[in-house]
Design a protein around this motif. Structure first.
Motif, mmCIF file in Angstrom:
data_model
loop_
_atom_site.group_PDB
_atom_site.id
_atom_site.type_symbol
_atom_site.label_atom_id
_atom_site.label_comp_id
_atom_site.label_asym_id
_atom_site.label_seq_id
_atom_site.Cartn_x
_atom_site.Cartn_y
_atom_site.Cartn_z
ATOM 1 N N UNK A 44 0.830 -1.208 0.000
ATOM 2 C CA UNK A 44 0.000 0.000 0.000
ATOM 3 C C UNK A 44 0.865 1.259 0.000
ATOM 4 N N UNK A 45 1.995 1.224 0.678
ATOM 5 C CA UNK A 45 2.922 2.362 0.652
ATOM 6 C C UNK A 45 3.507 2.540 -0.747
ATOM 7 N N UNK A 46 3.753 1.435 -1.425
ATOM 8 C CA UNK A 46 4.314 1.454 -2.772
ATOM 9 C C UNK A 46 3.446 2.266 -3.729
ATOM 10 N N UNK A 47 2.125 2.182 -3.559
ATOM 11 C CA UNK A 47 1.232 2.904 -4.466
ATOM 12 C C UNK A 47 1.358 4.409 -4.317
ATOM 13 N N UNK A 48 1.758 4.881 -3.144
ATOM 14 C CA UNK A 48 1.883 6.328 -2.963
ATOM 15 C C UNK A 48 3.308 6.838 -3.154
ATOM 16 N N UNK A 49 4.302 6.031 -2.797
ATOM 17 C CA UNK A 49 5.683 6.520 -2.897
ATOM 18 C C UNK A 49 6.403 6.005 -4.129
ATOM 19 N N UNK A 50 5.901 4.937 -4.725
ATOM 20 C CA UNK A 50 6.500 4.414 -5.942
ATOM 21 C C UNK A 50 7.747 3.568 -5.732
#
Length: 79
Positions: A44-50
Motif C-alpha cells: 500500500x505504501x508502494x502505491x503512494x511513494x512508488x
C-alpha cells in the motif's frame, strides 16, 4: 483494512481474482519471511511513494506468475 487494500492492489496488477490475490500475499510473505500484514503495508505504501524493495518486488512477480500458472487450463476444453 490494509490487507483488503493490498488484495485490491494485487488483483489488477496480476489480473487475478481476490482469492488468488490473497494467495499471492501469502506466498510473498513466505518467500520474504515477512508477515503478511507487513507485506500488505509495503504494497500500500508502494502505491503512494512508488518504491518497493527489489526482493519484495521479485517475490511479488514470482508469486503472481505462480498463481497465473495455477489457473491455466491443462487439457482440451470440454463441451
Amino acid at each position: 483494512m490494509v490487507m483488503h487494500q493490498a488484495v485490491g492492489i494485487v488483483m489488477p496488477l496480476g489480473r487475478l481474482p481476490a482469492h488468488q490475490a490473497r494467495s499471492v500475499l501469502t506466498e510473498v510473505s513466505q518467500r520474504a519471511d515477512i508477515s503478511p500484514l507487513r507485506i500488505a503495508g509495503l504494497l500500500t505504501a508502494w502505491t503512494s511513494c512508488g518504491e518497493l524493495n527489489l526482493g519484495i518486488r521479485m517475490a511479488l512477480d514470482e508469486a503472481i506468475r505462480s498463481q497465473r500458472h495455477a489457473t491455466r487450463p491443462t487439457g482440451p476444453a470440454a463441451d
